[in-house]
Design a protein around this motif. Structure first.
Motif, mmCIF file in Angstrom:
data_model
loop_
_atom_site.group_PDB
_atom_site.id
_atom_site.type_symbol
_atom_site.label_atom_id
_atom_site.label_comp_id
_atom_site.label_asym_id
_atom_site.label_seq_id
_atom_site.Cartn_x
_atom_site.Cartn_y
_atom_site.Cartn_z
ATOM 1 N N THR A 70 0.849 -1.186 0.000
ATOM 2 C CA THR A 70 0.000 0.000 0.000
ATOM 3 C C THR A 70 0.890 1.243 0.000
ATOM 4 O OG1 THR A 70 -1.700 -1.174 1.260
ATOM 5 C CG2 THR A 70 -1.767 1.241 1.295
ATOM 6 N N ARG A 71 0.585 2.188 -0.892
ATOM 7 C CA ARG A 71 1.361 3.418 -0.941
ATOM 8 C C ARG A 71 0.471 4.632 -0.683
ATOM 9 N NH1 ARG A 71 4.313 6.596 -5.993
ATOM 10 N NH2 ARG A 71 5.547 8.024 -4.702
ATOM 11 N N TYR A 72 0.906 5.414 0.296
ATOM 12 C CA TYR A 72 0.318 6.724 0.534
ATOM 13 C C TYR A 72 1.318 7.759 0.024
ATOM 14 C CZ TYR A 72 -3.257 4.605 3.521
ATOM 15 O OH TYR A 72 -4.314 3.862 3.997
ATOM 16 N N PHE A 73 0.970 8.441 -1.042
ATOM 17 C CA PHE A 73 1.882 9.354 -1.729
ATOM 18 C C PHE A 73 2.197 10.567 -0.845
ATOM 19 C CE2 PHE A 73 2.423 12.792 -5.068
ATOM 20 C CZ PHE A 73 3.725 12.422 -5.400
ATOM 21 N N GLY A 74 3.477 10.897 -0.762
ATOM 22 C CA GLY A 74 3.922 11.993 0.103
ATOM 23 C C GLY A 74 4.186 13.296 -0.611
ATOM 24 N N GLY A 75 3.938 13.333 -1.918
ATOM 25 C CA GLY A 75 4.090 14.589 -2.641
ATOM 26 C C GLY A 75 5.373 14.729 -3.423
ATOM 27 N N ILE A 76 6.303 13.790 -3.237
ATOM 28 C CA ILE A 76 7.585 13.847 -3.952
ATOM 29 C C ILE A 76 7.675 12.635 -4.878
ATOM 30 C CG2 ILE A 76 10.102 13.848 -3.749
ATOM 31 C CD1 ILE A 76 9.758 15.047 -0.951
ATOM 32 N N LYS A 77 7.832 12.882 -6.157
ATOM 33 C CA LYS A 77 7.935 11.780 -7.114
ATOM 34 C C LYS A 77 9.277 11.071 -6.967
ATOM 35 C CE LYS A 77 4.748 13.661 -10.564
ATOM 36 N NZ LYS A 77 4.550 14.034 -11.993
ATOM 37 N N LEU A 78 9.246 9.747 -7.076
ATOM 38 C CA LEU A 78 10.456 8.940 -6.885
ATOM 39 C C LEU A 78 11.116 8.531 -8.192
ATOM 40 C CD1 LEU A 78 9.283 6.551 -4.016
ATOM 41 C CD2 LEU A 78 10.373 8.782 -3.836
ATOM 42 N N GLY A 79 10.386 8.632 -9.309
ATOM 43 C CA GLY A 79 10.925 8.145 -10.568
ATOM 44 C C GLY A 79 10.806 6.632 -10.633
ATOM 45 N N ALA A 80 10.964 6.088 -11.827
ATOM 46 C CA ALA A 80 10.795 4.639 -12.014
ATOM 47 C C ALA A 80 11.762 3.842 -11.157
ATOM 48 C CB ALA A 80 10.963 4.279 -13.487
ATOM 49 N N GLY A 81 13.019 4.224 -11.157
ATOM 50 C CA GLY A 81 14.018 3.486 -10.375
ATOM 51 C C GLY A 81 13.728 3.538 -8.889
ATOM 52 N N GLY A 82 13.315 4.702 -8.411
ATOM 53 C CA GLY A 82 13.003 4.841 -6.999
ATOM 54 C C GLY A 82 11.806 4.008 -6.590
ATOM 55 N N LEU A 83 10.803 3.960 -7.461
ATOM 56 C CA LEU A 83 9.625 3.138 -7.166
ATOM 57 C C LEU A 83 9.983 1.660 -7.116
ATOM 58 C CD1 LEU A 83 6.875 4.872 -9.341
ATOM 59 C CD2 LEU A 83 6.994 4.813 -6.839
#
Length: 214
Positions: free
Chosen positions: A99-112
């Motif tokens: 489950t992901r609750y988005f924090g407002g900062i995009k992580l990019g594909a690698g980060g995800l």
């Protein structure tokens, strides 16, 4: 050599916070695809306000059923990393929902990919891993005089005692690996000069903690 059947010892839940996004991995044992789908629905219902409930699961001794879902994340950044984390641990009959609750900062594909992979791996570590083995129960009848020596032998050879019955003699019920049962019985008889009465009982699957270093 037969590949061991591994699964998680316990259900677990692990949370990682990465750049203000919360990633919560819920891990559960299953025996069917229906079990997996029911668990996914439970997690989704409990996290209705989450941005994503991504998942993966493996069902069957040979992972005959494999499913994964990105649930709205960019393709290949969530479901596949979760599935690969389960596969890397060589697990069977398990479902993971992250489950992901988005924090407002995009992580990019690698980060995800790293986030979904790492939280799943951490959840597996927390759950623990067990190996399913087929064992045979044997009943060993021995005199009281030799009973202590038998228990010492069993402990020394890491043979699990299920229970004991006390009568004219002592009957000790022991679990042994089915594949090596005849050798184990022969070694017991040799050690006690064939003074043991050993009877084979039923077979069943038994789970033991798994340590890949052993």
């Amino acid at each position: 050599m037969t590949t061991p059947f591994l699964t998680i010892a316990n259900a677990s839940q692990t949370e990682l916070v990465i750049k203000k996004s919360r990633f919560i991995c819920s891990l559960q044992r299953i025996s069917s695809e229906e079990d997996a789908q029911n668990f996914i629905k439970e997690v989704q219902a409990a996290n209705r306000k989450a941005n994503h409930n991504c998942f993966a699961y493996l069902v069957g001794d040979q992972d005959q059923v494999q499913r994964e879902s990105d649930n709205g994340e960019p393709s290949g950044t969530a479901g596949v990393p979760i599935l690969e984390s389960l596969q890397m641990a060589k697990l069977h009959n398990v479902v993971a929902v992250v489950t992901r609750y988005f924090g407002g900062i995009k992580l990019g594909a690698g980060g995800l990919i790293r986030a979904y992979s790492n939280v799943t791996t951490e959840a597996v570590h927390r759950a623990g891993v067990v190996q399913r083995i087929k064992q045979l129960q044997i009943a060993i009848t021995v005199s009281y005089r030799q009973h202590d020596a038998l228990l010492y032998y069993l402990k020394e050879h890491q043979l699990a005692v299920s229970n004991e019955d006390y009568g004219v003699n002592v009957t000790t019920n022991v679990f042994i690996n089915e594949a090596t049962a005849d050798d184990t019985i022969a070694q017991l008889q040799n050690r006690f000069n064939h003074q043991l009465e050993i009877q084979k009982m039923g077979s069943h699957f038994h789970e033991i903690p798994y340590n890949p270093a052993e």
